[in-house]
Design an enzyme around this catalytic site. Structure first.
Site, PDB file in Angstrom:
ATOM      1  N   SER A  53       2.839  -2.170  10.260  1.00  0.00           N
ATOM      2  CA  SER A  53       4.277  -2.271  10.532  1.00  0.00           C
ATOM      3  C   SER A  53       4.874  -3.631  10.207  1.00  0.00           C
ATOM      4  O   SER A  53       5.794  -4.085  10.895  1.00  0.00           O
ATOM      5  CB  SER A  53       4.562  -1.880  11.994  1.00  0.00           C
ATOM      6  OG  SER A  53       4.179  -0.541  12.232  1.00  0.00           O
ATOM      7  N   GLY A  70       2.035   2.228  10.679  1.00  0.00           N
ATOM      8  CA  GLY A  70       3.030   3.298  10.564  1.00  0.00           C
ATOM      9  C   GLY A  70       3.717   3.651  11.872  1.00  0.00           C
ATOM     10  O   GLY A  70       4.391   4.671  11.962  1.00  0.00           O
ATOM     11  N   GLU A 103      -7.061   5.030   7.273  1.00  0.00           N
ATOM     12  CA  GLU A 103      -6.750   6.433   6.972  1.00  0.00           C
ATOM     13  C   GLU A 103      -7.882   7.084   6.194  1.00  0.00           C
ATOM     14  O   GLU A 103      -8.180   8.262   6.382  1.00  0.00           O
ATOM     15  CB  GLU A 103      -5.417   6.513   6.200  1.00  0.00           C
ATOM     16  CG  GLU A 103      -4.241   6.226   7.124  1.00  0.00           C
ATOM     17  CD  GLU A 103      -3.052   5.575   6.437  1.00  0.00           C
ATOM     18  OE1 GLU A 103      -2.968   5.608   5.191  1.00  0.00           O
ATOM     19  OE2 GLU A 103      -2.204   5.020   7.161  1.00  0.00           O
ATOM     20  N   GLU A 107      -6.019  -4.699  10.121  1.00  0.00           N
ATOM     21  CA  GLU A 107      -4.957  -3.747  10.430  1.00  0.00           C
ATOM     22  C   GLU A 107      -5.281  -2.984  11.712  1.00  0.00           C
ATOM     23  O   GLU A 107      -6.043  -2.012  11.686  1.00  0.00           O
ATOM     24  CB  GLU A 107      -4.814  -2.728   9.296  1.00  0.00           C
ATOM     25  CG  GLU A 107      -4.459  -3.339   7.958  1.00  0.00           C
ATOM     26  CD  GLU A 107      -3.829  -2.294   7.026  1.00  0.00           C
ATOM     27  OE1 GLU A 107      -2.717  -2.547   6.582  1.00  0.00           O
ATOM     28  OE2 GLU A 107      -4.449  -1.246   6.786  1.00  0.00           O
ATOM     29  N   LYS A 126       0.194   4.277  -0.344  1.00  0.00           N
ATOM     30  CA  LYS A 126      -0.407   5.486   0.236  1.00  0.00           C
ATOM     31  C   LYS A 126      -0.116   6.696  -0.669  1.00  0.00           C
ATOM     32  O   LYS A 126      -0.058   6.536  -1.881  1.00  0.00           O
ATOM     33  CB  LYS A 126       0.089   5.691   1.660  1.00  0.00           C
ATOM     34  CG  LYS A 126      -0.095   4.410   2.497  1.00  0.00           C
ATOM     35  CD  LYS A 126       0.047   4.618   3.952  1.00  0.00           C
ATOM     36  CE  LYS A 126      -0.166   3.288   4.672  1.00  0.00           C
ATOM     37  NZ  LYS A 126      -0.191   3.412   6.110  1.00  0.00           N
ATOM     38  N   ASN A 179       0.877  -1.169   0.000  1.00  0.00           N
ATOM     39  CA  ASN A 179       0.000   0.000   0.000  1.00  0.00           C
ATOM     40  C   ASN A 179       0.913   1.218   0.000  1.00  0.00           C
ATOM     41  O   ASN A 179       1.493   1.556   1.023  1.00  0.00           O
ATOM     42  CB  ASN A 179      -0.899  -0.026   1.246  1.00  0.00           C
ATOM     43  CG  ASN A 179      -1.714   1.247   1.394  1.00  0.00           C
ATOM     44  OD1 ASN A 179      -1.767   2.075   0.488  1.00  0.00           O
ATOM     45  ND2 ASN A 179      -2.356   1.404   2.546  1.00  0.00           N
ATOM     46  N   HIS A 197      -9.654   1.651   4.080  1.00  0.00           N
ATOM     47  CA  HIS A 197      -8.439   1.747   4.909  1.00  0.00           C
ATOM     48  C   HIS A 197      -8.713   2.712   6.070  1.00  0.00           C
ATOM     49  O   HIS A 197      -9.451   3.692   5.907  1.00  0.00           O
ATOM     50  CB  HIS A 197      -7.276   2.248   4.045  1.00  0.00           C
ATOM     51  CG  HIS A 197      -5.962   2.170   4.758  1.00  0.00           C
ATOM     52  ND1 HIS A 197      -5.562   3.105   5.674  1.00  0.00           N
ATOM     53  CD2 HIS A 197      -4.991   1.232   4.719  1.00  0.00           C
ATOM     54  CE1 HIS A 197      -4.375   2.755   6.160  1.00  0.00           C
ATOM     55  NE2 HIS A 197      -4.012   1.616   5.591  1.00  0.00           N
TER      56      HIS A 197
HETATM   57  P1  PGA Z   1       2.495   0.219   7.591  1.00  0.00           P
HETATM   58  O1  PGA Z   1       1.092   0.485   6.870  1.00  0.00           O
HETATM   59  O2  PGA Z   1       3.016  -1.086   7.055  1.00  0.00           O
HETATM   60  O3  PGA Z   1       3.346   1.387   7.181  1.00  0.00           O
HETATM   61  O4  PGA Z   1       2.236   0.168   9.051  1.00  0.00           O
HETATM   62  C1  PGA Z   1       0.182  -0.565   6.643  1.00  0.00           C
HETATM   63  C2  PGA Z   1      -1.072  -0.040   6.019  1.00  0.00           C
HETATM   64  O5  PGA Z   1      -1.540   1.039   6.424  1.00  0.00           O
HETATM   65  O6  PGA Z   1      -1.641  -0.671   5.104  1.00  0.00           O
END
Ligand code: PGA
Length: 250
Positions: free
Chosen positions: A213, A173, A97, A167, A12, A10, A95
């Protein structure tokens, strides 16, 4: 039946289209693993070029979002047939976010899941609890509710083709990966919820990823769990490390 692993990046809101092509060329030779479906979910403006860049490789391209209407007065949105027209195979839906910054809800997630299936796009449906919810001990209840609404009026033929990404928001993140036990517990609960909504066969076929992460060092243990069928990877998908994550079993 052994489920095939699916590992998706992903990206982003990272990489311009020209940077995206460079990164794809860099990662292409590193993400060969015939036992794994590999997906790069990239920003909308890079989708066309990304699809071209992965031609002939084992990589499929996914979008990070999509709207739930066919066309019309929805300024700034992307319709499902715009994605299929250029060869996009997957779309991330809901997601955390997007839920946090763009007001997505379980209901809009459900509408988008319907549209994705109507157009033959595989949805990667995201769910996850906040740290507060985990501390309150309501993680499983919360996730079950998200799953039930996301799959409302989705039939079992569609459901078994879906990908779910668990998630935990506190792990995204932050460098704070869930323990393999925590991740496995929730992914098993999601599978049990799918079995309740549909049947055991559907639950056995649907693929459930862990995200939050994921790194080259945490991937092998996470992906060895019986109910974790791969990962949705943010930060580490933009680096050569993604090759190690895809080849977690080598
Ligand atoms: P991350 O993000 O691996 O940077 O924690 C995962 C995601 O939001 O899909």
């Amino acid at each position: 039946m052994a489920r095939r692993k699916i590992i998706a990046g992903n990206w982003k809101m990272n990489k311009t289209p020209s940077e995206a092509i460079k990164l794809i060329e860099e990662l292409k030779p590193l993400v060969n693993n015939e036992e794994v479906d590999v997906v790069f979910c990239v920003p909308a403006v890079s989708l066309t070029k990304a699809v071209e860049a992965v031609e002939g490789s084992n990589i499929a391209i996914g979008a990070e979002n999509m709207f739930y209407e066919e066309s019309g007065a929805y300024t700034g949105e992307i319709a499902p047939n715009m994605l299929t027209d250029i060869g996009v195979k997957y779309v991330i839906i809901g997601h955390s976010e997007r839920r946090e910054y763009f007001a997505e809800t379980d209901e809009t997630v459900n509408k988008k899941v319907h549209k994705a299936f109507e157009h033959g796009i595989t949805p990667i449906i995201c769910c996850g609890e906040s740290l507060k919810q985990r501390e309150q001990g309501i993680t499983i209840d919360w996730i079950r509710q998200q799953i039930k609404i996301a799959f409302l009026n989705i039939n079992s033929d569609q459901a078994k083709k879906a990908v779910i990404a668990y998630e935990p928001i506190w792990a995204i993140g932050t460098g704070k990966v869930a323990t393999t036990e925590q991740a496995q517990e929730v992914c098993a609960a999601i599978r049990a919820c799918i079995a309740e909504l549909y049947d055991t066969k559907t639950a056995q076929e649907i693929r459930i990823q862990y995200g939050g992460s994921v790194s080259a060092s945490s991937a092998p243990d996470l992906f060895a769990q019986p109910d974790i069928d791969g990962g949705l990877v943010g930060g580490a998908s933009l680096k050569p490390d993604f090759g190690k994550i895809v080849n977690y079993n080598k």
